[in-house]
Design an enzyme around this catalytic site. Structure first.
Site, PDB file in Angstrom:
ATOM      1  N   ASP A 168       0.845  -1.202   0.000  1.00 20.98           N
ATOM      2  CA  ASP A 168       0.000   0.000   0.000  1.00 20.98           C
ATOM      3  C   ASP A 168       0.875   1.244   0.000  1.00 20.98           C
ATOM      4  O   ASP A 168       2.034   1.199   0.433  1.00 20.98           O
ATOM      5  CB  ASP A 168      -0.885   0.038   1.258  1.00 20.98           C
ATOM      6  CG  ASP A 168      -1.841  -1.134   1.313  1.00 20.98           C
ATOM      7  OD1 ASP A 168      -2.150  -1.702   0.253  1.00 20.98           O
ATOM      8  OD2 ASP A 168      -2.260  -1.483   2.435  1.00 20.98           O
TER       9      ASP A 168
HETATM   10  N1  URA Z   1      -1.140  -5.912   4.026  1.00 24.65           N
HETATM   11  C1  URA Z   1      -1.653  -4.664   4.021  1.00 24.65           C
HETATM   12  O1  URA Z   1      -2.689  -4.404   4.620  1.00 24.65           O
HETATM   13  N2  URA Z   1      -0.989  -3.708   3.338  1.00 24.65           N
HETATM   14  C2  URA Z   1       0.178  -3.922   2.684  1.00 24.65           C
HETATM   15  O2  URA Z   1       0.742  -2.995   2.101  1.00 24.65           O
HETATM   16  C3  URA Z   1       0.710  -5.229   2.708  1.00 24.65           C
HETATM   17  C4  URA Z   1       0.033  -6.200   3.388  1.00 24.65           C
END
Ligand code: URA
Length: 268
Positions: free
Chosen positions: A106
């Protein structure tokens, strides 16, 4: 492939720079000088030299990036810096044009992103059937109860048709904000400021490492929420055999060592 492409991909300059080197007559293919950038070279069998330096062709390249928050796991983006922009800032513009991130984090997640042109390896790392471990360091709001931890480790309902696979929760610690690193404190404080609220004095946080064996959308954040808390800081620290190099600052990257690359390739 064309000789100028071969040399540019092996990082001997931009396409224009390597054309000049070729025209100067210092490049040989199987001992014969090649003056034309468009000369065809067989990357598997031909022997290429610039002067007295042998230029071997490696098909695959691997870099690990410590992705900072604010950067997107894409090759192109109109709004945000991408992981490929960061790769170029680190190693120069004459990188190969077939490199992509093997998996996404993310925008607000930090940590390990593997950049490669090995599509088969990326597929294996991410395939739901291979269950390659991904380990994350998490700082979450408040205290995650024993029941929450039990659910995380046995499988938890995050609103999908099936529970998550069992995960390992390790190094679980309760802490105050002052016990976290300055960088993480700043990130957490900025999250509170975004919502125009102050961090209440005496607030407790839970930090832990969570090892997942699958990769669903926003999985860590949804698991922690289902366990009754909220992720305030998230960083990927491992994918399969590959650990994030602790000396890389956010935004820095380096090529994998031959050993790291070989260990990763073993999963194919
Ligand atoms: N899980 C999440 O919620 N976000 C990420 O970026 C990676 C794994």
């Amino acid at each position: 492939m064309r000789l100028d492409k071969y040399l540019a991909e092996m990082s001997y300059g931009t396409r224009n720079e390597v054309k000049k080197i070729i025209r100067s007559g210092s490049v040989t293919i199987n001992g014969v000088p090649a003056f034309k950038p468009e000369t065809k070279v067989n990357e598997l069998s031909d022997i290429v030299y610039i002067g007295d330096k042998r230029i071997s062709y490696s098909q695959y390249v691997y870099y690990m990036l410590n992705k900072p928050a604010g950067c997107v796991s894409a090759t192109k983006d109109n709004m945000h810096k991408t992981v490929i922009d960061l790769l170029k800032e680190n190693i120069g513009n004459n990188t190969r044009d077939d490199i992509f991130p093997a998996g996404r984090l993310d925008i607000d997640t930090e940590g390990l992103v593997l950049l490669t042109n090995n599509g088969a390896l990326a597929h294996m790392l991410l395939s739901p059937r291979r269950h390659v471990d991904k380990a994350y360091y998490i700082v979450a709001e408040g205290i995650i109860t024993d029941e929450g931890i039990k659910q995380l480790t046995e499988g938890i309902d995050i609103g999908d048709s099936t529970l998550t696979l069992p995960a390992q929760a390790e190094n679980i610690k309760l802490c105050s904000i002052g016990e976290l690193s300055k960088d993480i404190q700043d990130i957490i404080k900025s999250k509170y400021n975004e919502n125009s609220s102050q961090i209440p004095a005496g607030k407790i946080y839970t930090s832990m490492e969570l090892v997942l064996h699958e990769g669903r959308y926003h999985q860590v954040k949804r698991m922690i929420e289902a366990a009754g808390s909220k992720v305030l800081y998230l960083k990927r620290i491992r994918m399969g055999t590959l650990w994030l190099d602790g000396t890389l600052l956010p935004g820095e990257c380096r090529e994998l060592s031959a050993k790291e690359a070989r260990q990763l390739e073993n999963i194919i």
